[in-house]
Design a protein around this motif. Structure first.
Motif, mmCIF file in Angstrom:
data_model
loop_
_atom_site.group_PDB
_atom_site.id
_atom_site.type_symbol
_atom_site.label_atom_id
_atom_site.label_comp_id
_atom_site.label_asym_id
_atom_site.label_seq_id
_atom_site.Cartn_x
_atom_site.Cartn_y
_atom_site.Cartn_z
ATOM 1 N N VAL A 263 36.646 41.137 76.701
ATOM 2 C CA VAL A 263 36.455 39.980 75.832
ATOM 3 C C VAL A 263 36.438 38.696 76.663
ATOM 4 O O VAL A 263 35.632 37.787 76.433
ATOM 5 C CB VAL A 263 37.557 39.919 74.751
ATOM 6 N N SER A 264 37.290 38.616 77.665
ATOM 7 C CA SER A 264 37.357 37.429 78.516
ATOM 8 C C SER A 264 36.125 37.269 79.392
ATOM 9 O O SER A 264 35.772 36.148 79.769
ATOM 10 C CB SER A 264 38.603 37.493 79.417
ATOM 11 N N LEU A 265 35.467 38.366 79.725
ATOM 12 C CA LEU A 265 34.296 38.300 80.599
ATOM 13 C C LEU A 265 33.213 37.424 79.983
ATOM 14 O O LEU A 265 32.585 36.612 80.673
ATOM 15 C CB LEU A 265 33.756 39.708 80.857
ATOM 16 N N ARG A 266 32.982 37.577 78.680
ATOM 17 C CA ARG A 266 31.979 36.741 78.009
ATOM 18 C C ARG A 266 32.347 35.268 78.138
ATOM 19 O O ARG A 266 31.500 34.426 78.464
ATOM 20 C CB ARG A 266 31.897 37.159 76.532
ATOM 21 N N ALA A 267 33.607 34.947 77.889
ATOM 22 C CA ALA A 267 34.049 33.556 77.979
ATOM 23 C C ALA A 267 33.963 33.032 79.407
ATOM 24 O O ALA A 267 33.639 31.861 79.630
ATOM 25 C CB ALA A 267 35.475 33.430 77.453
ATOM 26 N N ALA A 268 34.235 33.893 80.394
ATOM 27 C CA ALA A 268 34.162 33.468 81.793
ATOM 28 C C ALA A 268 32.739 33.089 82.181
ATOM 29 O O ALA A 268 32.511 32.084 82.861
ATOM 30 C CB ALA A 268 34.683 34.586 82.700
ATOM 31 N N VAL A 269 31.766 33.891 81.745
ATOM 32 C CA VAL A 269 30.361 33.579 82.044
ATOM 33 C C VAL A 269 29.959 32.267 81.376
ATOM 34 O O VAL A 269 29.303 31.419 81.996
ATOM 35 C CB VAL A 269 29.449 34.733 81.583
ATOM 36 N N SER A 270 30.361 32.083 80.112
ATOM 37 C CA SER A 270 30.065 30.828 79.424
ATOM 38 C C SER A 270 30.684 29.645 80.159
ATOM 39 O O SER A 270 30.066 28.583 80.287
ATOM 40 C CB SER A 270 30.605 30.877 77.986
ATOM 41 N N GLY B 276 30.025 45.534 80.195
ATOM 42 C CA GLY B 276 30.267 44.300 80.939
ATOM 43 C C GLY B 276 28.988 43.518 81.182
ATOM 44 O O GLY B 276 28.959 42.286 81.061
ATOM 45 N N LEU B 277 27.890 44.221 81.515
ATOM 46 C CA LEU B 277 26.607 43.547 81.739
ATOM 47 C C LEU B 277 26.092 42.898 80.456
ATOM 48 O O LEU B 277 25.562 41.782 80.480
ATOM 49 C CB LEU B 277 25.580 44.548 82.274
ATOM 50 N N LEU B 278 26.258 43.584 79.336
ATOM 51 C CA LEU B 278 25.848 43.001 78.066
ATOM 52 C C LEU B 278 26.726 41.809 77.696
ATOM 53 O O LEU B 278 26.253 40.829 77.108
ATOM 54 C CB LEU B 278 25.905 44.066 76.965
ATOM 55 N N ALA B 279 28.001 41.878 78.051
ATOM 56 C CA ALA B 279 28.893 40.742 77.825
ATOM 57 C C ALA B 279 28.430 39.517 78.617
ATOM 58 O O ALA B 279 28.550 38.376 78.150
ATOM 59 C CB ALA B 279 30.322 41.105 78.218
ATOM 60 N N VAL B 280 27.875 39.762 79.806
ATOM 61 C CA VAL B 280 27.343 38.655 80.614
ATOM 62 C C VAL B 280 26.168 37.993 79.897
ATOM 63 O O VAL B 280 26.056 36.760 79.855
ATOM 64 C CB VAL B 280 26.915 39.171 82.007
#
Length: 396
Positions: free
Chosen positions: A262-269, A314-318
């Motif tokens: 969940v944090s990975l999406r926020a990190a990319v943003s 993870g790639l889709l979260a990016v």
């Protein structure tokens, strides 16, 4: 329109920088709480034995009061100033979190969701109003880009912290109490706001009410585009944020792994938002940047249910992170430059009302699709909705 205090449109640079820092700090703490709830509430609901549809209803309650009161709260911000509404919103947030901590079961969970949802709206609306008065053009793009970066930082920390707290003890432990501490700190930060953030404007309901905002929506292309962008972006994030933890838990992943993904999406943003202004220039303007952002959101959501592998998820979260990183600050900039200052809080309230309406509906719609056809159908149909809306918008 008259002001209770002298106009501070030529606010000294030191005041502007101070207010920008304080708003970013307070709203980062607010978003730590908000993103902790994204992990904690679904896990809490599942431990109470909630079905997917019941869980969707519980998740949607956070957006019910914002849906009803977003536009009136815009008038409140204009009349009482960003500082007062931000501080009172933080107090309301603490009350909601304490109710979830001390009142075990669905009743406390629903009451807490209602109060936190209203408090979050109030704090966000106050912050966006303060920042929208700090500049125009590329300068405003940079302000909103960095503001969104700070919020993404909170969204990175929140799920990780929630996952750790949920994994370290039975039930929900102290997770809601920790959130209440963050909410209280956000309110304390608001006392440092000064200058224009404390200014109160005398406006009539005719300038800020529902009819005035509907008039803007019908006649102002900038407002129309802003609302469409935030609706599509929030639909994607509502689906992703509400049900990714449920999907990952169905794959028998631990709360810590759920928090990381969940944090990975926020990190990319967070990483992409400081570069929003040069990216807009690089792709050829705001319109093309909007198309790029919504396209990546559609792709990330559509294929999410097809994989059980951490790497692909993870790639889709990016992809979702890239789209989310651009849509929300773009939407705020488009709206802030499309309306006059005395109408800005009300217009931002209308944007947030549309935002919360989609947040309210998305978990319910997704929960129904999930019961009918599982995660593949639910995520796929959600991504398709964004893609179709993107095509229609491009043709028009």
């Amino acid at each position: 329109m008259t002001a209770d205090t002298p106009s501070e449109s030529a606010q000294p640079g030191i005041d502007a920088r101070r207010n920008f820092f304080v708003v970013c700090l307070a709203l980062t703490l607010c978003f730590v709480v908000y993103s902790m709830l994204i992990v904690a509430v679904p896990v809490y609901g599942l431990r109470l034995g909630a079905s997917p549809l019941v869980l969707g209803a519980v998740l949607s309650t956070q957006y019910l009061l914002p849906l009803l009161f977003a536009i009136p709260l815009g008038g409140v911000v204009t009349r009482y100033g960003g500082r007062a509404t931000l501080i009172s919103g933080a107090c309301l947030m603490v009350a909601g979190l304490l109710s979830m901590h001390f009142w075990y079961g669905y009743q406390g969970l629903v009451l807490g969701q209602l109060l936190v949802g209203l408090a979050h709206l109030q704090m966000v609306l106050a912050a966006q109003t303060i920042i929208s008065n700090l500049g125009t053009g590329p300068k405003l793009e940079r302000y909103f880009g960095w503001y969104s970066t700070w919020l993404s930082g909170g969204q990175v920390v929140g799920p990780l912290l929630a996952g750790y707290l949920l994994d370290s003890g039975p039930g929900t432990g102290q997770v809601f109490l920790v959130m209440a501490v963050f909410g209280a700190l956000a309110g304390l930060a608001g006392f440092w706001l000064t200058g224009q953030a404390r200014e109160r404007l005398k406006v009539t309901r005719r300038e800020t009410g529902f009819r005035a905002q509907w008039g803007l929506m019908r006649t102002n292309p900038g407002v129309q585009l802003s609302v469409l962008v935030t609706v599509l972006g929030m639909f994607a994030l509502g689906v992703y944020g509400s049900y990714l933890p449920v999907y990952l838990e169905s794959l028998a992943m631990s709360p810590v792994v759920i928090g990381v993904l969940v944090s990975l999406r926020a990190a990319v943003s967070m990483l992409i938002r400081p570069f929003m202004a040069p990216m807009i220039a690089m792709v050829g303007g705001r319109r093309k940047a909007v198309l790029l952002a919504l396209g990546t959101l559609a792709a990330g959501i559509t294929f999410l249910g097809f994989s059980e592998q951490i790497l692909l998820i993870g790639l889709l979260a990016v992809l979702v992170g890239i789209g989310a990183g651009l849509t929300q600050p773009l939407s705020m900039v488009l709206l802030a430059e499309s309306v006059d200052r005395e109408k800005r809080s009300g217009a931002l309230g209308m944007r947030l009302m549309a935002n919360r309406a989609i947040h309210f509906l998305a978990p319910l719609l997704f929960g129904g699709l999930l019961e009918l056809g599982g995660f593949v159908l639910a995520f796929g149909a959600s991504g398709l909705v964004i893609a179709v809306a993107l095509i229609v918008m491009q043709r028009r």
